[in-house]
Motif scaffolding. Structure first.
Motif, PDB file in Angstrom:
ATOM      1  N   LYS A 376    -113.231  -4.232 -35.779  1.00  0.00           N
ATOM      2  CA  LYS A 376    -111.770  -4.683 -35.937  1.00  0.00           C
ATOM      3  C   LYS A 376    -112.011  -6.004 -36.364  1.00  0.00           C
ATOM      4  N   VAL A 377    -110.729  -6.427 -37.266  1.00  0.00           N
ATOM      5  CA  VAL A 377    -110.772  -7.639 -37.956  1.00  0.00           C
ATOM      6  C   VAL A 377    -109.565  -8.089 -37.476  1.00  0.00           C
ATOM      7  N   THR A 378    -109.503  -9.457 -37.430  1.00  0.00           N
ATOM      8  CA  THR A 378    -108.263 -10.223 -36.928  1.00  0.00           C
ATOM      9  C   THR A 378    -108.253 -11.364 -37.759  1.00  0.00           C
ATOM     10  N   ARG A 379    -106.756 -11.981 -38.457  1.00  0.00           N
ATOM     11  CA  ARG A 379    -106.695 -13.346 -39.157  1.00  0.00           C
ATOM     12  C   ARG A 379    -105.905 -13.983 -38.032  1.00  0.00           C
ATOM     13  N   THR A 380    -106.279 -15.422 -37.887  1.00  0.00           N
ATOM     14  CA  THR A 380    -105.216 -16.339 -37.069  1.00  0.00           C
ATOM     15  C   THR A 380    -105.029 -17.513 -38.253  1.00  0.00           C
ATOM     16  N   PRO A 385    -100.217 -17.441 -35.143  1.00  0.00           N
ATOM     17  CA  PRO A 385    -101.205 -18.403 -34.227  1.00  0.00           C
ATOM     18  C   PRO A 385    -101.805 -17.450 -33.175  1.00  0.00           C
ATOM     19  N   SER A 386    -101.362 -16.124 -32.887  1.00  0.00           N
ATOM     20  CA  SER A 386    -101.938 -15.382 -31.753  1.00  0.00           C
ATOM     21  C   SER A 386    -102.803 -14.405 -32.740  1.00  0.00           C
ATOM     22  N   GLY A 410    -101.547 -21.500 -45.605  1.00  0.00           N
ATOM     23  CA  GLY A 410    -102.694 -22.619 -45.868  1.00  0.00           C
ATOM     24  C   GLY A 410    -103.195 -23.171 -44.528  1.00  0.00           C
ATOM     25  N   SER A 411    -104.065 -24.246 -44.758  1.00  0.00           N
ATOM     26  CA  SER A 411    -104.763 -24.904 -43.445  1.00  0.00           C
ATOM     27  C   SER A 411    -105.746 -24.198 -43.094  1.00  0.00           C
ATOM     28  N   LYS A 412    -106.335 -24.148 -41.920  1.00  0.00           N
ATOM     29  CA  LYS A 412    -107.447 -23.327 -41.300  1.00  0.00           C
ATOM     30  C   LYS A 412    -106.878 -21.949 -41.102  1.00  0.00           C
TER      31      LYS A 412
END
Length: 719
Positions: A376-380, A385-386, A410-412
């Protein structure tokens, strides 16, 4: 064989508290434990606690690692054994030449069995209603028993038979094979394993074999038919069949094996010295012919010299002690038979918003997972933010995976990959972060490098250019000095023109800051304005008897025997000073004859006063000037330390003040031509023969002059 009666002593009064049952652990844990050296570890499944011997104490420890009680006063306590029904704990007290018994429900001592002066019993085993014990030291070692079936119990020594032990024998017995006692002569390199037959009531050697000696620890299989040994020089747990002491299996580890424990279902667990720090705890869920599940529980070496690994009574948990006496940890493995899964995720360090990037990684485990295993892949990110799911990716044939993504923010940006685990593998999760570029917004702030009158209310306006979603700006004010903190003046959304304003009362130099914290497409930004405040000053002359205005300049007249008094005030700040200069007009120019400084004082109206006595009369034919002569002017000074004034500047007429004189602006005195020199160039006159002099308070000075004009002050306010 020697026999002597064993006295059943009165129970020693230890703690009588009944221990509460510890809850089941939900995951692997590692907790510090106040236990020093470890001689032996026994698990009490009925009370869900461990007994750990060492340092003349038996520590009673809950499954959660809390030390519940300490049974002390047991010099050099070593081996521990639970009775088959779990109601009694037996302990060999080497330094007191005895074996003692404790009730496991109340933790009170119920009996003790002296084994004879100097016997030093060290290792014990229970079989056929007897406590078998190894005693002595080196070649004076032997095998003895405490017969619990006799009333009173009796102690017998010298039961080793034909074998002469070179070290205290390590003893092992199992109720599944009650007629068998295993003794290891572990103190020398050629010490054998000796198997005794107990069926006749007297130990008889059944088989013996030298298997390398220096045995460190051992355990019997649940059926009592094999012994597993570890020790110096062995990079494995070696299993020997008790009927003939032939090797049956080897369970390999990465360095010298240290401890071994066998679960009720036969699962073997062992620890190693782990000199390379690659894995210290091995569990063999598939037996000797399958790969081990390896865990690296500690960066420190494992405890040396005792049995420090034990299974729970039901075989669902594995307890391992790691570290040393000053940093011992109790490790609890809740799923010891599962192979440990390890995930790595490798994303690029930087990326561009909206542009495709590639994330790679690996999933490794002791028992290889098949290709196609789901991940499973998740992007935060700032927009999620969750976290937001990117769906499922699959594992390749070689344990690798990769996927692409075009980050919308953008950002982290963090990418997290998760493996759910299965019946044979532990779950695993790992992540990596990409710094994704964002645009830089326009942000300005008014009034930079401007100077204001003391106490003036000044409006600072921040202007924010184009952004994506965030229109909030903060305005902060940081007054000079450490006594007032940086303060948030205002935070809010900008108006339709992109502006947000806040007011600052300029009582001292102030750094005003506008902060935009950014959004998904525009980076945060901060701008500053340095604004300055004049010192609040005032001055006045007194003791004059009349005034005259010549041109645009007003003059004050004094009797020559009357002191001219100059009173000045300024805002107080620690260390701040003002300077008063005495000038004489001579030869068509103003000349400073002397000067002095006076510190500000913390009063409602701090002031400095100068009294000027001296002659007033003009020489014949002389008259005051018809216009104001040139005066020195103050330029805008740089930001300086609080309260600083100059006492050494020498300003020339018509020129700007030097940096050292930046706090003082001088007004000229009236001319005083000397008698008899009418129309001739005059040298600078030193009136009265002295300059300013300070009294004890530092706030009054007397200046001698014909006439005196008020002196003004200017500069930046830092107090």
């Amino acid at each position: 064989m020697r026999t002597l009666p064993a006295a059943v002593a009165t129970a020693a009064l230890f703690s009588s508290a009944v221990l509460a049952t510890a809850g089941q652990a939900a995951a692997d844990t590692s907790v510090p434990i106040s236990v020093g050296t470890v001689s032996d570890t026994v698990v009490d499944g009925a009370h869900q606690q461990l007994y750990i011997s060492g340092d003349s104490t038996i520590s009673v420890v809950g499954y959660d690692g809390n030390v519940l009680s300490k049974l002390s006063g047991l010099p050099q306590v070593s081996d521990l054994q639970l009775s088959p029904d779990g109601s009694t704990l037996y302990a060999a007290v080497t330094g007191a030449d005895k074996i003692v018994a404790f009730d496991t429900a109340t933790l009170t001592q119920t009996a003790e069995y002296p084994t004879g002066a100097g016997t030093a019993p060290r290792h014990i085993a229970l079989a056929e209603g007897r406590i078998w014990f190894g005693y002595g030291d080196q070649w004076a070692s032997g095998l003895g028993e405490v017969d619990l079936t006799a009333d009173p119990a009796t102690v017998s020594l010298d039961l080793a038979g034909a074998h002469d032990f070179a070290s205290t024998p390590m003893l092992y017995a199992d109720p599944a094979n009650p007629d068998t006692l295993v003794a290891l002569d572990g103190g020398i390199s050629n010490g054998p394993i000796v198997v005794y037959d107990l069926s006749s009531g007297t130990p008889v050697i059944r088989v013996t074999a030298n298997e390398g000696g220096f045995y460190q620890d051992a355990a019997l299989t649940p059926d009592g038919q094999s012994v597993l040994v570890v020790g110096q020089g062995h990079q494995a747990v070696v299993e020997y069949r008790l009927s003939d002491l032939q090797e049956v299996h080897e369970y390999p580890v990465n360095s010298e094996s240290e401890t071994v424990s066998v679960a009720p279902d036969g699962t073997v667990a062992a620890t190693s010295l782990d000199t390379e720090n690659t894995g210290d705890t091995y569990v063999f869920p598939g037996g000797a012919d399958a790969p081990a599940s390896v865990r690296n529980l500690s960066d420190a070496w494992m405890p040396w010299g005792g049995h420090s690994t034990a299974w729970s009574a039901d075989g669902t948990k594995l307890f391992v002690l790691t570290g040393s006496s000053d940093a011992m940890q109790l490790q609890t493995i809740t799923e010891p038979r599962k192979y440990v899964s390890k995930l790595t995720v490798d994303a690029p360090a930087t990326g561009t918003r909206g542009k495709t990037l590639t994330v790679k990684g690996t999933l490794t485990t002791g028992l290889r997972l098949p290709a196609g295993t789901p991940l499973k892949v998740t992007r935060t990110d700032l927009l999620s933010p969750s976290g937001t799911s990117l769906g499922t990716r699959t594992l390749g044939a070689n344990g690798t995976f990769s996927f692409t993504d075009a980050p919308p923010a953008g950002s982290k940006v963090r990418y997290t990959v998760t493996y759910a685990g299965d019946a044979a593998h532990t779950p695993a999760s790992a992540s990596d972060t990409v710094t994704v570029s964002r645009a830089t917004p326009a942000l300005t702030l008014t009034n930079n490098k401007k100077t204001y009158t003391y106490g003036k209310n000044v409006v600072f306006t921040a202007h924010l250019g184009t952004t994506y979603s965030n229109r909030t700006v903060e305005i902060w004010a940081d007054p000079y000095g450490g006594d007032k903190p940086n303060k948030l003046l205002k935070t809010g959304r900008t108006d339709a023109h992109g502006n947000l304003s806040a007011t600052v009362t300029m009582s001292r130099d102030t750094a005003v800051t506008a902060v935009f914290k950014g959004d998904a497409r525009y980076a945060g930004r901060t701008v500053k304005s340095a604004a300055y405040a004049h010192v609040k000053t005032a001055s006045s002359l007194s003791k004059y008897y009349r005034t005259t205005t010549i041109g645009s300049t007003r003059y004050r007249y004094y009797h020559k025997n009357t002191d001219a008094v100059l009173t000045t005030t300024m805002t107080y700040y620690k260390g701040r000073k003002e300077r008063l200069d005495l000038q004489v007009y001579s030869g068509g120019a103003w000349h400073t004859t002397d000067s002095g400084t006076s510190p500000s004082a913390p009063t409602a109206s701090p002031s400095s006063t100068s009294d000027t006595p001296g002659p007033r009369a003009y020489a014949p034919g002389c008259s005051p000037p018809t216009s104001t002569p040139p005066r020195a002017t103050a330029s805008t000074p740089p930001h300086t330390a609080p309260g600083t004034t100059s006492t050494s500047a020498t300003d020339q007429p018509g020129q700007g003040m030097t940096a050292a004189a930046r706090r003082t602006r001088r007004r000229p005195l009236t001319p005083m031509p000397g008698p008899g020199n009418v129309g001739q160039p005059q040298k600078p006159a030193r009136v009265g023969g002295r300059g300013p002099s300070m009294n004890q308070t530092g706030r009054h000075a007397k200046l001698t002059a014909d006439r005196l004009a008020a002196s003004g002050l200017s500069g930046h306010e830092k107090g």
